[in-house]
Design a protein around this motif. Sequence first.
Motif, PDB file in Angstrom:
ATOM      1  N   LEU A 272       0.830  -1.210   0.000  1.00 21.04           N
ATOM      2  CA  LEU A 272       0.000   0.000   0.000  1.00 21.04           C
ATOM      3  C   LEU A 272       0.864   1.259   0.000  1.00 21.04           C
ATOM      4  N   PHE A 273       1.927   1.239   0.796  1.00 19.41           N
ATOM      5  CA  PHE A 273       2.854   2.373   0.804  1.00 19.41           C
ATOM      6  C   PHE A 273       3.389   2.634  -0.605  1.00 19.41           C
ATOM      7  N   ARG A 274       3.814   1.568  -1.290  1.00 25.92           N
ATOM      8  CA  ARG A 274       4.378   1.734  -2.643  1.00 25.92           C
ATOM      9  C   ARG A 274       3.333   2.296  -3.601  1.00 25.92           C
ATOM     10  N   PHE A 275       2.108   1.810  -3.487  1.00 27.09           N
ATOM     11  CA  PHE A 275       1.053   2.302  -4.370  1.00 27.09           C
ATOM     12  C   PHE A 275       0.823   3.802  -4.161  1.00 27.09           C
ATOM     13  N   TYR A 276       0.692   4.206  -2.907  1.00 32.60           N
ATOM     14  CA  TYR A 276       0.425   5.624  -2.641  1.00 32.60           C
ATOM     15  C   TYR A 276       1.602   6.501  -3.072  1.00 32.60           C
ATOM     16  N   ARG A 277       2.807   6.019  -2.892  1.00 31.43           N
ATOM     17  CA  ARG A 277       3.971   6.803  -3.309  1.00 31.43           C
ATOM     18  C   ARG A 277       3.982   6.969  -4.825  1.00 31.43           C
ATOM     19  N   GLN A 278       3.703   5.884  -5.545  1.00 33.98           N
ATOM     20  CA  GLN A 278       3.715   5.954  -7.014  1.00 33.98           C
ATOM     21  C   GLN A 278       2.575   6.811  -7.544  1.00 33.98           C
ATOM     22  N   SER A 279       1.438   6.817  -6.837  1.00 30.54           N
ATOM     23  CA  SER A 279       0.295   7.614  -7.311  1.00 30.54           C
ATOM     24  C   SER A 279       0.383   9.070  -6.883  1.00 30.54           C
ATOM     25  N   GLY A 280       1.407   9.428  -6.094  1.00 32.91           N
ATOM     26  CA  GLY A 280       1.611  10.811  -5.702  1.00 32.91           C
ATOM     27  C   GLY A 280       0.901  11.228  -4.430  1.00 32.91           C
ATOM     28  N   ASP A 281       0.232  10.277  -3.752  1.00 32.98           N
ATOM     29  CA  ASP A 281      -0.450  10.602  -2.497  1.00 32.98           C
ATOM     30  C   ASP A 281       0.561  10.401  -1.364  1.00 32.98           C
ATOM     31  N   LEU A 282       1.431  11.402  -1.165  1.00 36.56           N
ATOM     32  CA  LEU A 282       2.539  11.246  -0.224  1.00 36.56           C
ATOM     33  C   LEU A 282       2.069  11.210   1.217  1.00 36.56           C
ATOM     34  N   ARG A 283       0.956  11.864   1.521  1.00 35.83           N
ATOM     35  CA  ARG A 283       0.449  11.819   2.890  1.00 35.83           C
ATOM     36  C   ARG A 283       0.042  10.392   3.260  1.00 35.83           C
ATOM     37  N   ALA A 284      -0.706   9.730   2.360  1.00 35.11           N
ATOM     38  CA  ALA A 284      -1.103   8.340   2.613  1.00 35.11           C
ATOM     39  C   ALA A 284       0.119   7.420   2.615  1.00 35.11           C
ATOM     40  N   ALA A 285       1.088   7.705   1.734  1.00 36.98           N
ATOM     41  CA  ALA A 285       2.301   6.881   1.687  1.00 36.98           C
ATOM     42  C   ALA A 285       3.044   6.964   3.016  1.00 36.98           C
ATOM     43  N   ARG A 286       3.166   8.192   3.555  1.00 36.44           N
ATOM     44  CA  ARG A 286       3.859   8.366   4.836  1.00 36.44           C
ATOM     45  C   ARG A 286       3.115   7.623   5.953  1.00 36.44           C
ATOM     46  N   ARG A 287       1.775   7.705   5.931  1.00 36.89           N
ATOM     47  CA  ARG A 287       0.989   7.027   6.961  1.00 36.89           C
ATOM     48  C   ARG A 287       1.227   5.511   6.931  1.00 36.89           C
ATOM     49  N   GLU A 288       1.193   4.927   5.715  1.00 36.28           N
ATOM     50  CA  GLU A 288       1.374   3.481   5.623  1.00 36.28           C
ATOM     51  C   GLU A 288       2.796   3.064   5.992  1.00 36.28           C
ATOM     52  N   LEU A 289       3.764   3.903   5.652  1.00 33.96           N
ATOM     53  CA  LEU A 289       5.139   3.559   5.994  1.00 33.96           C
ATOM     54  C   LEU A 289       5.346   3.610   7.512  1.00 33.96           C
ATOM     55  N   PHE A 290       4.738   4.570   8.174  1.00 31.39           N
ATOM     56  CA  PHE A 290       4.773   4.593   9.645  1.00 31.39           C
ATOM     57  C   PHE A 290       4.179   3.295  10.211  1.00 31.39           C
ATOM     58  N   ASN A 291       3.068   2.842   9.618  1.00 31.61           N
ATOM     59  CA  ASN A 291       2.433   1.602  10.075  1.00 31.61           C
ATOM     60  C   ASN A 291       3.340   0.394   9.871  1.00 31.61           C
ATOM     61  N   VAL A 292       4.033   0.372   8.718  1.00 26.22           N
ATOM     62  CA  VAL A 292       4.967  -0.737   8.454  1.00 26.22           C
ATOM     63  C   VAL A 292       6.064  -0.753   9.513  1.00 26.22           C
ATOM     64  N   ILE A 293       6.639   0.409   9.777  1.00 27.19           N
ATOM     65  CA  ILE A 293       7.718   0.493  10.764  1.00 27.19           C
ATOM     66  C   ILE A 293       7.231   0.065  12.138  1.00 27.19           C
ATOM     67  N   ARG A 294       6.032   0.504  12.508  1.00 26.59           N
ATOM     68  CA  ARG A 294       5.481   0.140  13.811  1.00 26.59           C
ATOM     69  C   ARG A 294       5.293  -1.384  13.918  1.00 26.59           C
ATOM     70  N   CYS A 295       4.815  -2.008  12.837  1.00 24.05           N
ATOM     71  CA  CYS A 295       4.633  -3.464  12.851  1.00 24.05           C
ATOM     72  C   CYS A 295       5.977  -4.188  12.888  1.00 24.05           C
ATOM     73  N   LEU A 296       6.953  -3.680  12.147  1.00 28.46           N
ATOM     74  CA  LEU A 296       8.278  -4.313  12.138  1.00 28.46           C
ATOM     75  C   LEU A 296       8.929  -4.263  13.512  1.00 28.46           C
ATOM     76  N   GLU A 297       8.720  -3.178  14.230  1.00 32.18           N
ATOM     77  CA  GLU A 297       9.346  -3.032  15.549  1.00 32.18           C
ATOM     78  C   GLU A 297       8.826  -4.075  16.545  1.00 32.18           C
ATOM     79  N   LYS A 298       7.669  -4.657  16.257  1.00 31.80           N
ATOM     80  CA  LYS A 298       7.114  -5.689  17.128  1.00 31.80           C
ATOM     81  C   LYS A 298       7.682  -7.072  16.829  1.00 31.80           C
ATOM     82  N   GLU A 299       8.357  -7.222  15.696  1.00 34.74           N
ATOM     83  CA  GLU A 299       8.895  -8.525  15.306  1.00 34.74           C
ATOM     84  C   GLU A 299      10.216  -8.819  16.018  1.00 34.74           C
TER      85      GLU A 299
END
Length: 610
Positions: free
Chosen positions: A551-578
């Motif tokens: 989802l992050f990649r899709f939003y970044r490619q479509s130019g929706d940087l706000r949504a891309a940043r939000r999804e990337l924060f979510n990815v990082i938060r999930c990774l930190e739990k692993e």
Amino acid sequence: MNRNPSSQRFRILLVSSGAPGVSTLVEKLRDKNYTVDNLTTRAADPYALQATQPDLILLDIDALGGSSLIERLRALERLTSLSQLPIIVIAPDPTLEFELLDVYDFLCQPLDYDRLFADIRRLEKTPAVRPEQSALTDAQWQLYHQHLSQHTGLQFTRRNSVLLERGLHRRMCAIGAGDYDIYYRYLTRFADSHNELKKLLGLLTVGETTFFRYKNHREAFVRYMIPDLISQRRRSRTLRIWSAGCSTGEEPHGIAILLQEHFPELAGWDVQIIATDINKRALRAAREGIYGRRALRMVEEPYLSRYFARLGELHVVDPQLRQRITFNYLNLKESEWPNIPANYFDLIFCRNVMIYFDLTSTRQIVDHFADCLRPGGYLLLGHAETLQNVSERFQRLHRERAFLYQIQDQSTPPVAPLLPEVPPATAAAEQTPASSSAKNLQAEQLFQRGLSDFTHERFAEAHTRFTAALNLHPDHQGALIGMGMLCANDGDADSARVFCQQAIAINDLSPDSYFLLALILEMEGEERLAVKELEKALWLAPCFIAPRHALFRFYRQSGDLRAARRELFNVIRCLEKERPTALIPYSGGLSREVFLENCRADLAGLPTKP
């Protein structure tokens, strides 16, 4: 598609290019007391034709103007998409009948006046209407299911009835049938006389395909099968290949390219490539050899420049290459195959065709294939297809990460097929009787090992273990998804979709299934539909990292940087739990630490303002 009031005479708009015979046609129509408006033009405007609102448009295809047939067909496509009026097309090329699937009828020159007047009488009696898109009832589905199975062998189960409904609705719009029952009566009445069954098949059987879509089969073809066949046939100096179910021709053209590129020793040999399909519309496209960017996305640049010519945004196969292939219509369900002699072919490609047939039809077709192959010949199926419980006349081989089927010498007793390689202890266990629960446990162990292989990108080993797991437990959802992932990894969207649909049918609450479906849709260029499937996966598993990152990649490619940043924060938060040493599923073997480092780098590289 509403007629004029019954108090008025039936009105026909004849749009012609002024070709000879028009006056005769007008005279015959007026003799039948029809009102005829004759518009003679070389560039009919779809908008202007729609505005006249006749009961029927009788259209000479050359009146659509344009410098090529492709341009005229595109103009006709615009007209049929805009118009709610029945259109009968007149053209000199009889093969166009199976290209023009959105028109009421097709008449070839010289005109069949009996058929024309029968069409008009039918429209007078039952005016064309625009059908609503709706689902088949169980009774309607049963009617179509039985009819198609009996006459073509194709199977449309209740689970994939959406594909059937889509094709039916398009033909219903073309002929103005108001509901499924009316169209069924039309189909059974005009299946042969108007080629209605073949026209419907043109909307049910063709799928997206590409050149060189099966990487493993391509490697096995070049490195193993053709060298072996050359060795076998040195005395006869003949090589005969059949593409059964060739669709729009990418497969046979790709075969011709590989033979030309890799096997100069075949110069002077009698090399034949036969390509057949049940879809006449697809066959026409195959003969023309004109392809868009998507079909060619896996063709390397040297091949593109050597074997294709540019035609605007399209590419045309080199005519000399096209001439090496013979295209013919063939319904594999027919009890006898005309012009397909016994012991003739060395290699048969039949990929993603058998998935449409029931087991009885599949056995019949495979038995015919076995009769057609010369000793030592090969049969190639799609990744989602197998001869298990179908035929004992073939030996299964595993070469270049692909499964091949080789016809056995009928003079010797059948040999056991080469089963997937599994660890010795597991193989021994498979040879002893086991309870259902023991088999399921064994399948789960194989799946877990295959999943580990997939995570570490040992794809051949993963394929072997997933296959073995499915042999033991055909409904193992994880193994089905694993096979789908392998197919998607090879660019084979059709086979991946089959595995995905089977997995979802077993359990529609599996997030991995929806992630796989998203990958398939992305491959097909349906990015926005892919996003919906990613969202389903995340609704079921909010910390599923792979779809979250997609989802992050899709939003970044479509130019929706706000949504891309939000999804990337979510990815990082999930990774930190692993766990720090964990490998992230579907990441290409990345560890949690490496994935986390990459995501932080991506975050730093995003512009601060959207």
